[in-house]
Design a protein around this motif. Structure first.
Motif, PDB file in Angstrom:
ATOM      1  N   UNK A  50       0.843  -1.196   0.000  1.00 47.86           N
ATOM      2  CA  UNK A  50       0.000   0.000   0.000  1.00 47.86           C
ATOM      3  C   UNK A  50       0.877   1.245   0.000  1.00 47.86           C
ATOM      4  N   UNK A  51       0.599   2.153  -0.915  1.00 49.94           N
ATOM      5  CA  UNK A  51       1.348   3.407  -0.992  1.00 49.94           C
ATOM      6  C   UNK A  51       1.244   4.160   0.330  1.00 49.94           C
ATOM      7  N   UNK A  52       2.382   4.608   0.835  1.00 49.96           N
ATOM      8  CA  UNK A  52       2.416   5.345   2.093  1.00 49.96           C
ATOM      9  C   UNK A  52       2.760   4.494   3.297  1.00 49.96           C
ATOM     10  N   UNK A  53       2.731   3.160   3.135  1.00 49.35           N
ATOM     11  CA  UNK A  53       3.116   2.262   4.228  1.00 49.35           C
ATOM     12  C   UNK A  53       4.615   2.019   4.132  1.00 49.35           C
ATOM     13  N   UNK A  54       5.312   2.315   5.206  1.00 51.14           N
ATOM     14  CA  UNK A  54       6.764   2.143   5.245  1.00 51.14           C
ATOM     15  C   UNK A  54       7.120   0.727   5.687  1.00 51.14           C
ATOM     16  N   UNK A  55       6.385   0.203   6.669  1.00 53.09           N
ATOM     17  CA  UNK A  55       6.625  -1.149   7.171  1.00 53.09           C
ATOM     18  C   UNK A  55       5.349  -1.661   7.824  1.00 53.09           C
ATOM     19  N   UNK A  56       5.164  -2.973   7.762  1.00 48.02           N
ATOM     20  CA  UNK A  56       4.005  -3.592   8.401  1.00 48.02           C
ATOM     21  C   UNK A  56       4.371  -4.986   8.880  1.00 48.02           C
ATOM     22  N   UNK A  57       4.037  -5.265  10.127  1.00 46.92           N
ATOM     23  CA  UNK A  57       4.221  -6.593  10.717  1.00 46.92           C
ATOM     24  C   UNK A  57       2.887  -7.015  11.271  1.00 46.92           C
ATOM     25  N   UNK A  58       2.430  -8.202  10.909  1.00 48.34           N
ATOM     26  CA  UNK A  58       1.152  -8.698  11.407  1.00 48.34           C
ATOM     27  C   UNK A  58       1.410  -9.992  12.161  1.00 48.34           C
ATOM     28  N   UNK A  59       0.893 -10.074  13.378  1.00 48.99           N
ATOM     29  CA  UNK A  59       1.087 -11.250  14.219  1.00 48.99           C
ATOM     30  C   UNK A  59      -0.250 -11.929  14.505  1.00 48.99           C
ATOM     31  N   UNK A  60      -0.344 -13.192  14.075  1.00 50.03           N
ATOM     32  CA  UNK A  60      -1.533 -13.982  14.407  1.00 50.03           C
ATOM     33  C   UNK A  60      -1.604 -14.190  15.909  1.00 50.03           C
ATOM     34  N   UNK A  61      -0.464 -14.506  16.517  1.00 51.95           N
ATOM     35  CA  UNK A  61      -0.411 -14.794  17.957  1.00 51.95           C
ATOM     36  C   UNK A  61      -0.895 -13.609  18.794  1.00 51.95           C
ATOM     37  N   UNK A  62      -0.459 -12.399  18.436  1.00 56.57           N
ATOM     38  CA  UNK A  62      -0.870 -11.199  19.174  1.00 56.57           C
ATOM     39  C   UNK A  62      -2.195 -10.637  18.678  1.00 56.57           C
ATOM     40  N   UNK A  63      -2.634 -11.128  17.515  1.00 53.55           N
ATOM     41  CA  UNK A  63      -3.862 -10.642  16.866  1.00 53.55           C
ATOM     42  C   UNK A  63      -3.789  -9.140  16.590  1.00 53.55           C
ATOM     43  N   UNK A  64      -2.599  -8.724  16.092  1.00 56.32           N
ATOM     44  CA  UNK A  64      -2.431  -7.304  15.804  1.00 56.32           C
ATOM     45  C   UNK A  64      -1.443  -7.056  14.672  1.00 56.32           C
ATOM     46  N   UNK A  65      -1.585  -5.863  14.120  1.00 63.59           N
ATOM     47  CA  UNK A  65      -0.652  -5.389  13.102  1.00 63.59           C
ATOM     48  C   UNK A  65       0.046  -4.154  13.651  1.00 63.59           C
TER      49      UNK A  65
END
Length: 102
Positions: A50-65
């Motif tokens: 996605x334009x404008x996103x520098x970094x993204x980490x998504x964790x199933x275990x934590x249920x968060x991005x």
């Protein structure tokens, strides 16, 4: 500055400036993920593309991005849309909360 997302107020705090870009970090709580490899990784890939996103980490275990983004390029509502419109089998992803951290 305050936005309303899913009926919740989200307060945007001061952003950092990194390499001449304004950078905000959002912690997005996501419901509906079934695993890391399929769901979380696919959401992460869609966010990273996605334009404008520098970094993204998504964790199933934590249920968060954890998403670093330039708020001048992409809005919180657009990030939410990327997550909720991600398709893996018949899973439906919903946003539980969004927190902008300093």
């Amino acid at each position: 500055m305050s936005n309303s997302i899913l009926g919740q107020d989200v307060v945007e705090k001061d952003t950092n400036i990194e390499n001449g870009q304004m950078i905000s970090t959002a912690i997005v709580r996501i419901d509906g993920m079934a695993c890391q490899k399929g769901c979380a990784d696919k959401i992460g890939l869609n966010l990273q593309n996605t334009s404008g996103v520098i970094a993204a980490e998504v964790s199933y275990e934590k249920k968060e991005a954890l998403v670093k983004f330039n708020p001048k390029v992409v809005s919180i509502a657009e990030l939410e849309s990327v997550i909720t419109s991600t398709k893996v089998k018949t899973y439906v992803y919903t946003i539980n909360s969004i927190t902008i951290k300093e």
